[in-house]
Enzyme design. Structure first.
Site, PDB file in Angstrom:
ATOM      1  N   ALA A   3       0.819  -1.226   0.000  1.00  0.00           N
ATOM      2  CA  ALA A   3       0.000   0.000   0.000  1.00  0.00           C
ATOM      3  C   ALA A   3       0.851   1.274   0.000  1.00  0.00           C
ATOM      4  O   ALA A   3       0.313   2.374   0.113  1.00  0.00           O
ATOM      5  CB  ALA A   3      -0.954  -0.006   1.195  1.00  0.00           C
ATOM      6  N   THR A   4       2.162   1.136  -0.153  1.00  0.00           N
ATOM      7  CA  THR A   4       3.016   2.338  -0.124  1.00  0.00           C
ATOM      8  C   THR A   4       3.022   3.066  -1.466  1.00  0.00           C
ATOM      9  O   THR A   4       3.611   4.146  -1.574  1.00  0.00           O
ATOM     10  CB  THR A   4       4.464   1.977   0.246  1.00  0.00           C
ATOM     11  N   ALA A   5       2.416   2.468  -2.481  1.00  0.00           N
ATOM     12  CA  ALA A   5       2.473   3.075  -3.816  1.00  0.00           C
ATOM     13  C   ALA A   5       1.347   2.513  -4.671  1.00  0.00           C
ATOM     14  O   ALA A   5       0.669   1.561  -4.276  1.00  0.00           O
ATOM     15  CB  ALA A   5       3.826   2.756  -4.474  1.00  0.00           C
ATOM     16  N   SER A  56      -2.562 -10.211 -13.516  1.00  0.00           N
ATOM     17  CA  SER A  56      -2.091  -9.320 -14.596  1.00  0.00           C
ATOM     18  C   SER A  56      -2.451  -9.920 -15.945  1.00  0.00           C
ATOM     19  O   SER A  56      -2.588 -11.148 -16.064  1.00  0.00           O
ATOM     20  CB  SER A  56      -0.574  -9.161 -14.518  1.00  0.00           C
ATOM     21  N   TYR A  63       8.176 -13.245 -14.725  1.00  0.00           N
ATOM     22  CA  TYR A  63       7.091 -12.378 -14.225  1.00  0.00           C
ATOM     23  C   TYR A  63       5.736 -12.946 -14.678  1.00  0.00           C
ATOM     24  O   TYR A  63       4.800 -13.069 -13.882  1.00  0.00           O
ATOM     25  CB  TYR A  63       7.258 -10.926 -14.692  1.00  0.00           C
ATOM     26  N   PRO A 106      -5.016  -6.476 -14.304  1.00  0.00           N
ATOM     27  CA  PRO A 106      -4.942  -5.283 -15.147  1.00  0.00           C
ATOM     28  C   PRO A 106      -3.915  -5.421 -16.270  1.00  0.00           C
ATOM     29  O   PRO A 106      -2.961  -6.194 -16.177  1.00  0.00           O
ATOM     30  CB  PRO A 106      -4.484  -4.183 -14.173  1.00  0.00           C
ATOM     31  N   GLY A 107      -4.123  -4.593 -17.307  1.00  0.00           N
ATOM     32  CA  GLY A 107      -3.066  -4.326 -18.288  1.00  0.00           C
ATOM     33  C   GLY A 107      -2.177  -3.229 -17.720  1.00  0.00           C
ATOM     34  O   GLY A 107      -2.022  -3.128 -16.502  1.00  0.00           O
ATOM     35  N   THR A 167       2.109   3.294 -12.548  1.00  0.00           N
ATOM     36  CA  THR A 167       2.491   3.289 -11.127  1.00  0.00           C
ATOM     37  C   THR A 167       4.024   3.309 -11.083  1.00  0.00           C
ATOM     38  O   THR A 167       4.666   3.606 -12.083  1.00  0.00           O
ATOM     39  CB  THR A 167       1.979   2.002 -10.437  1.00  0.00           C
ATOM     40  N   PHE A 212       5.616   0.675 -11.004  1.00  0.00           N
ATOM     41  CA  PHE A 212       5.929  -0.669 -11.505  1.00  0.00           C
ATOM     42  C   PHE A 212       7.122  -0.687 -12.473  1.00  0.00           C
ATOM     43  O   PHE A 212       8.058  -1.480 -12.309  1.00  0.00           O
ATOM     44  CB  PHE A 212       4.673  -1.234 -12.184  1.00  0.00           C
TER      45      PHE A 212
END
Ligand code: NDP
Ligand code: 8X3
Length: 251
Positions: free
Chosen positions: A10-12, A139, A152, A182-183, A187, A189
């Site tokens: 939850a930090t980002a 994902s 990944y 999600p696509g 973020t 990421f």
């Protein structure tokens, strides 16, 4: 009485947006991650919205840390009815023959083992309370493997498989299980994947409008707020400019 949600990572990005949106639905929130300063700032923000909030700071790859952190919650906070398994990352984008094994360990340790470690600690509280909901963040990468992303993509395919298994194993316990896949989402990421290389990270989203973390948080809130007899099993959410892992329209 407010329900309690625990959100990992939850930090980002998506996790942070989910915490903020769930607070608007009157959830009390436990936020987790490794960057304590960001957790503390988020808790202050959540408290200003009128809900209760607390932090648990730990590395989800480390089983002992996960166990200790969850055990440290007082009994009231243990009544978690919503677990959002969001913490995750890609490390590197390299062919399988030259990729760094440490990157593999990090992705498998976080995206698969970490998700399992924390779920195993929290599921008994849900069973005790006779209800619960686990939302796992998958994902598009778990549905379609792309070049240089084999591990990944494998970790996200594992999230799909684990979610299906959880749904079966927890059927008799009244625990709902949802996967949200999600696509591209704008973020941290890609900054994490490319280890701080801003140019490489920016190129991922060049010439298109990606999803925003709030779009995925919106889906999390939707799934979490269905009536108790309804489970959203899976959601696949793409930017309009993306038709699949391999098809992106850039201006
Ligand atoms: P961010 O990098 O913005 O956020 C990732 C979060 O995961 C951070 O809060 C980070 O916290 C946490 N995290 C990472 N490693 C650990 C660890 N070892 N222990 C504890 N927490 C950890 O990325 P996103 O918001 O995009 O990612 C959230 C999820 O969404 C991930 O599972 C990702 O795979 C998935 N996803 C992302 C997409 C995208 O395009 N962005 C698309 C599809 C899925 P901290 O560093 O403080 O520990
Ligand atoms: C993140 C989306 O396509 O960059 O899971 O792998 S992608």
């Amino acid at each position: 009485m407010n329900k309690i949600a625990l959100i990992t990572g939850a930090t980002a990005g998506i996790g942070r947006a989910a915490a903020l949106q769930l607070s608007e639905k009157s959830y009390n929130i436990i936020v987790t991650g490794r960057r304590e300063d960001r957790l503390v700032a988020l808790v202050n923000e959540l408290k200003k919205k009128g809900v209760k909030a607390c932090t648990l700071c730990f590395d989800i790859q480390k089983h002992v840390e996960v166990k200790k952190a969850i055990a440290s919650l007082d009994d009231t906070w243990k009544n978690i009815s919503l677990l959002v398994n969001n913490a995750g990352l890609a490390a590197g984008l390299d062919p399988v023959d030259t990729a760094d094994i440490n990157d593999w360990e990090t992705m498998i340790g976080t995206n698969i083992k970490g998700l399992l470690y924390i779920s195993k600690e929290i599921i008994p509280f849900m069973i005790k309370n006779g209800e619960g909901h686990i939302i796992n963040i998958g994902s598009i990468a778990g549905k379609e493997t792309y070049a240089n992303g084999s591990v990944y993509c494998a970790t996200k395919a594992a999230v799909d498989a684990i979610s299906k298994g959880m749904r079966i194993d927890l059927l008799s316990k009244n625990i709902r299980v949802t996967t949200i896949s999600p696509g591209m989402v704008d973020t941290e990421f890609s900054m994490v994947r490319f280890k701080g290389d801003k140019n490489k990270a920016a190129k991922v989203y060049e010439g298109l409008i990606p999803l925003h973390p709030e779009d995925v948080a919106d889906a999390i809130v939707y799934a979490a707020t269905r009536p108790p007899h309804v489970t959203i099993n899976e959601m696949l959410i793409m930017p309009t400019a993306q038709a699949g892992a391999h098809y992106v329209k850039r201006n």
